[in-house]
Each structure stands twice: as structure tokens, then as C-alpha cells.
Design an enzyme around this catalytic site. Sequence first.
Site, PDB file in Angstrom:
ATOM      1  N   GLY A 146      37.860 -33.278  59.576  1.00 26.60           N
ATOM      2  CA  GLY A 146      36.799 -33.514  61.396  1.00 26.60           C
ATOM      3  C   GLY A 146      37.519 -34.354  62.548  1.00 26.60           C
ATOM      4  N   CYS A 147      37.384 -33.764  63.945  1.00 30.23           N
ATOM      5  CA  CYS A 147      38.211 -34.151  64.976  1.00 30.23           C
ATOM      6  C   CYS A 147      39.204 -36.052  65.619  1.00 30.23           C
ATOM      7  CB  CYS A 147      37.847 -33.199  66.405  1.00 30.23           C
ATOM      8  SG  CYS A 147      36.195 -33.834  66.257  1.00 30.23           S
ATOM      9  N   PHE A 148      37.820 -35.876  64.906  1.00 29.65           N
ATOM     10  CA  PHE A 148      37.971 -37.936  64.775  1.00 29.65           C
ATOM     11  C   PHE A 148      39.295 -38.208  63.890  1.00 29.65           C
ATOM     12  CE2 PHE A 148      34.273 -38.528  67.066  1.00 29.65           C
ATOM     13  CZ  PHE A 148      34.318 -39.119  69.058  1.00 29.65           C
ATOM     14  N   ALA A 149      38.398 -37.422  62.428  1.00 32.58           N
ATOM     15  CA  ALA A 149      39.677 -37.912  60.814  1.00 32.58           C
ATOM     16  C   ALA A 149      41.024 -37.485  61.372  1.00 32.58           C
ATOM     17  CB  ALA A 149      38.673 -36.835  59.673  1.00 32.58           C
ATOM     18  N   ALA A 151      42.284 -37.585  64.335  1.00 37.44           N
ATOM     19  CA  ALA A 151      43.202 -38.196  65.304  1.00 37.44           C
ATOM     20  C   ALA A 151      43.688 -39.676  64.585  1.00 37.44           C
ATOM     21  CB  ALA A 151      42.845 -38.597  66.420  1.00 37.44           C
TER      22      ALA A 151
END
Length: 335
Positions: A146-149, A151
Site C-alpha cells: 500500500g502507499c501509506f505502508a 512510506a
Amino acid sequence: MVRVGIAGGSGYAGVELIRILCRHPQSEIVWISSERHAGQSVESLHPHLRGILPLRFSPLEELSGANLDALFLSLPHGEAARLVPNLPESWLVIDLSGDFRIQDPEIFQRYYGFPMAPELQKDFVYGLSELKRAALIGARRVSNPGCFATATTLALFPLFAEGWVDGPVFVDAKTGSSGSGRTPGDGTHHPRRAQAFFPYKPFRHQHLPEICEALNIASEQLVFQTYSAPMVRGIFASHYLRTKVPISSERLEELFRKYYGDEPFIRWAGESVDVGNVRHSNFVDIGGVTSGRSVIVWATLDNLQKGAAGQAVQNFNLSLGFEETAGLRHPPAFP
């Protein structure tokens, strides 16, 4: 040339895959699907691709007849788990949904709201390219993070790996509207989103357990809150923590250069962290400052590139033995 298919080519991540793969020197997009737009030409839905990809969208049920070497699944959560059992084992399959990111069935059910498929999940490599590079080489099934994961895991991994962290880490992470997909909803429609800034999914965002598994930490060690920000593209994640002993900002920089100094897509930015500096690129900018034992680490990325399609192509390259940066080594857009 690798014959590539994209299942879910009408959404934002699907369009980003098209844009990247069309300039990839060793890929050819030969099949693309959209349930809603089946039969339409790609350029009729995406006029900016006029003359670039002369294909029509196919329905998903025609996937079994496609002649492919690799398939990107850019579909809603739950769809990949339904499709994967019927796909040829010889295909490289890269899934951009959350269906295969979490190993624990109970935790998966709690955060996604439907049962996981453990017999399928064991075949998937978690595709955080920088941390799983060895496992990705030659892999045939890849679960894109995932994108948040992406970062937060990259921002915290060196600190946890060195045992520097004392106590919980507090994370606030902002995302742009494109992260909510192409179909507008009450919280994503532009007239609301353009002027709004609000939290969502407190203590229950599906990327939280993904981060904890990747870092091998307990969920109690992370207080994770996401925000909807008035921008279109980008992730800006701030991480607040204390270290066991005082450290200088110079030593913090040395730590990140030790872990990521040779990485083609991770850049140390110090205090000059701005989500505008990574948009439309596969770069992650990480920066940070310290004051005694108090530390702030920032990470920014483009949610459709390194947070989705760009990382998927990076994993495609690693799996097939191509240059890792193929199709991806372009500068961020400015302004």
C-alpha cells in the site's frame, strides 16, 4: 518483449501503469480490461493516450484467453483472490490490491472485512522492492504494498533495525484525492475535497497491520492516523518518536544513507521535504531532524507511482531480471 496485460485499466493506477509500461523498453501491453468500459477503445476513455495504445477494453471473463507473460491486477480488494486460482502458473502476476499483503488470516479479516485466501497468500512475495529485493528476483506472484505502508515502512525500517526506537511511534500521514480511486464518493468528490482536510479510519486503516508485519513490530508500537489532504497526488507521512540515547541530525542522516545510499529511488532530503518534489515519479524523499532523544522523520512519495504503479513496475523489473529502473528513471514533474 514481455507480453503484458492490465486488469483494471480504467482507474488511476491502471492509467499510471499504461503510462509507465508504454515507455518500458522490454514490455508490450497486449490486453487491458474494464468491466464498465468493455468494448470501448482505450483512447476514448483516456484521450491523453490518443495514438499511443491502440487497444480496446476487454471484459474480465476474456482473461483466460489472453496470451500473456505478465499480468498486473489493478482491481478492487477481493477481486484478485477470486481470479488468481485460475491463472497460469507461468504468468508473472503482480497484484496492486490488499488481497495478499497480510499473513495473519484473523488480522486480515478484521481490517478488510472478508476472509483471506491463505493457500494463495503463501505464494505471494510482499513487494516492497528495497526490503524484499532478493525474494522478488524470479518471483511469479507479487503483492504490491500500500502507499501509506511504503512510506512509513521505509521511513522507520532503519530505526527499528538498529534498535534505536524507545516507546511508541506516532504517525500522521496525508494523502491526495487520487488515492480514493476514480469513482467519486461523498468524501472524495472534488467540490468537497478541494477545500477539506480531515482524518479518516482512526486506528483501523488497513495499512497499519501491513506496516507492523513488514517491520516485525507489535501494533501497540505504532499510533497511525491518516488524513485526507486538499491535493490530488502524493503521500506526506510524518513520524514522531524518541530514541534510547540522544542522537544528532547528522547521525540520523548517516543511518539512512547506510541503509539506502545505493537505492535508485530513495533520496535523503534533510529538512527540504516537499511532496511536490516527488510527484509523477517513483522517488521517495526521506528527511528528518533530531533534538536530543526526540526525532521527526518525514517521507513523501507519489501515491500512484511509488505507492502503486511505479513500484509494481519496479517489482516487474526485479522479477524478470531487467534493469530495476527500466521505464521509471524519469525526473519528477515541476511545478
